[in-house]
Design a protein around this motif. Structure first.
Motif, mmCIF file in Angstrom:
data_model
loop_
_atom_site.group_PDB
_atom_site.id
_atom_site.type_symbol
_atom_site.label_atom_id
_atom_site.label_comp_id
_atom_site.label_asym_id
_atom_site.label_seq_id
_atom_site.Cartn_x
_atom_site.Cartn_y
_atom_site.Cartn_z
ATOM 1 N N GLY A 1 -8.131 -10.211 -34.174
ATOM 2 C CA GLY A 1 -8.419 -8.793 -34.005
ATOM 3 C C GLY A 1 -9.520 -8.352 -34.948
ATOM 4 N N LEU A 2 -9.569 -7.045 -35.225
ATOM 5 C CA LEU A 2 -10.554 -6.529 -36.169
ATOM 6 C C LEU A 2 -10.344 -7.141 -37.549
ATOM 7 N N THR A 3 -11.418 -7.429 -38.239
ATOM 8 C CA THR A 3 -11.317 -7.908 -39.614
ATOM 9 C C THR A 3 -11.115 -6.719 -40.551
ATOM 10 N N TYR A 4 -10.704 -7.009 -41.775
ATOM 11 C CA TYR A 4 -10.509 -5.948 -42.757
ATOM 12 C C TYR A 4 -11.820 -5.230 -43.051
ATOM 13 N N ASP A 5 -12.901 -5.977 -43.207
ATOM 14 C CA ASP A 5 -14.189 -5.365 -43.524
ATOM 15 C C ASP A 5 -14.687 -4.482 -42.390
ATOM 16 N N HIS A 6 -14.484 -4.942 -41.157
ATOM 17 C CA HIS A 6 -14.906 -4.133 -40.003
ATOM 18 C C HIS A 6 -14.127 -2.826 -39.967
ATOM 19 N N ALA A 7 -12.819 -2.920 -40.104
ATOM 20 C CA ALA A 7 -11.987 -1.718 -40.089
ATOM 21 C C ALA A 7 -12.357 -0.786 -41.242
ATOM 22 N N ALA A 8 -12.641 -1.357 -42.410
ATOM 23 C CA ALA A 8 -12.998 -0.546 -43.571
ATOM 24 C C ALA A 8 -14.320 0.186 -43.353
ATOM 25 N N ARG A 9 -15.274 -0.472 -42.682
ATOM 26 C CA ARG A 9 -16.552 0.191 -42.384
ATOM 27 C C ARG A 9 -16.342 1.385 -41.455
ATOM 28 N N VAL A 10 -15.473 1.219 -40.473
ATOM 29 C CA VAL A 10 -15.177 2.330 -39.564
ATOM 30 C C VAL A 10 -14.510 3.468 -40.334
ATOM 31 N N VAL A 11 -13.572 3.134 -41.214
ATOM 32 C CA VAL A 11 -12.919 4.156 -42.025
ATOM 33 C C VAL A 11 -13.939 4.924 -42.851
ATOM 34 N N ALA A 12 -14.839 4.200 -43.504
ATOM 35 C CA ALA A 12 -15.845 4.848 -44.346
ATOM 36 C C ALA A 12 -16.712 5.801 -43.535
ATOM 37 N N THR A 13 -17.085 5.388 -42.319
ATOM 38 C CA THR A 13 -17.895 6.247 -41.458
ATOM 39 C C THR A 13 -17.120 7.492 -41.041
ATOM 40 N N LEU A 14 -15.846 7.311 -40.683
ATOM 41 C CA LEU A 14 -15.029 8.448 -40.269
ATOM 42 C C LEU A 14 -14.754 9.403 -41.427
#
Length: 248
Positions: A204-217
Motif C-alpha cells: 500500500g502507501l508508504t509512510y513517506d508518501h502518506a506523510a507528504r500528503v499529510v503535510a500538504t493537507l
C-alpha cells in the motif's frame, strides 16, 4: 511459462485465476483463503498492546503518550455500538497543549495495523512537518474516528490527525488510515475531514508518501481555515503556484 493470470497477478492482490480441483479450488489456494480469513478476524478481535505501543512512541521524542478509552466498555460493545466508539468514556480530561498538530493512534477495526505501522508512520509525519509544534501522542482504544474530535478539542490543537486501523479484508489485514480534521471539536462530520487510506507498505502507501500528503493537507487547511470537501490533496502538483493549489 508465464500465463495471462500470472501477468494480471502482478498488478493486484485479489484472488484471481485460482484454478479448480473437481468442484472446488486447489488445496493450496483454499488454505491460503482460510489463513487470510483468520488474519482478518484476528486483526479485529486481538486487543491492542498499549504498553508496547507506548514504549515505541516514547522513542520518537514527542513526549509521553497518554492512553484514553471510548465509551465502549469492551470489544463486543464496540463492534455492536459504533456510536459509543465515537465518544470518550466519562471523565476524560487531557492537558491543553495549544499545539499545531495533535495525533491519536486508534485501534479501530485493526489493532494489527496500528501495531505494525503506527510508530513508523508517526515518525514520518513528524519529519514531514518541520517548524510546527506537535502534541504528545494519544493512544485510544475501542475508538472510532470521531473520538479524535473530543481528543483534539481538549488538547487545543489546530489540526488533529487520527491514525486508525481500517477494516481488514481477505487481501489486507493491516491497513492503516489517517483522518485529518482542522479545528477539531465534537460534532464535526465526515465531510469536514480528509482521509488518507490504504497505508501498509510495501503493497500500500508508504509512510513517506502518506506523510507528504499529510503535510500538504495541513498546509492547505491552515491557509483555507478548514478541512474536508473544500480541501484537496495537491501533493502530486508541487510546481503549481500557491494561488492554484486549492482549486484542484
Amino acid at each position: 511459462m508465464s500465463t495471462l493470470w500470472d501477468d494480471l497477478r502482478r498488478h493486484t492482490r485479489a484472488r484471481i485465476g485460482l484454478g479448480r480441483t473437481g468442484n472446488g479450488v486447489p488445496t493450496r489456494q483454499h488454505l491460503e483463503f482460510i489463513a487470510a480469513h483468520a488474519a482478518a478476524r484476528d486483526a479485529v478481535h486481538v486487543p491492542l498492546d498499549v504498553e508496547s505501543l507506548a514504549n515505541r512512541l516514547r522513542e520518537l521524542g514527542l513526549g509521553e503518550a497518554v492512553t484514553v478509552h471510548s465509551a465502549a466498555r469492551d470489544r463486543e460493545t464496540y463492534l455492536r455500538r459504533p456510536d459509543l466508539g465515537r465518544i470518550p468514556e466519562e471523565g476524560l480530561s487531557l492537558h491543553h497543549t495549544g499545539s499545531d498538530i495533535g495525533s491519536a493512534l486508534c485501534d479501530g477495526l485493526s489493532a494489527t495495523a496500528l501495531t505494525t505501522h503506527g510508530p513508523d508512520l508517526v515518525a514520518a509525519i513528524a519529519h514531514a512537518l518541520p517548524g510546527v509544534t506537535i502534541a504528545p501522542p494519544v493512544i485510544a482504544t475501542q475508538a472510532r474516528v470521531a473520538l479524535g474530535d473530543h481528543i483534539g478539542a481538549q488538547l487545543g490543537v489546530t489540526t488533529m490527525l487520527v491514525l486508525i486501523g481500517e477494516r481488514p479484508g481477505l487481501s489486507v489485514a493491516d491497513s492503516l488510515g489517517i483522518n485529518l480534521t482542522h479545528r477539531p471539536r465534537p460534532g464535526r462530520t465526515d465531510a469536514e475531514r480528509n482521509c488518507i487510506s490504504n497505508i501498509h507498505p510495501p503493497h500500500g502507501l508508504t509512510y513517506d508518501h502518506a506523510a507528504r500528503v499529510v503535510a500538504t493537507l495541513v498546509d492547505g487547511a491552515r491557509r483555507l481555515g478548514t478541512s474536508g470537501v473544500a480541501l484537496k490533496d495537491t501533493s502530486r502538483h508541487p510546481t503549481l503556484p500557491e494561488t492554484e493549489l486549492t482549486a484542484i
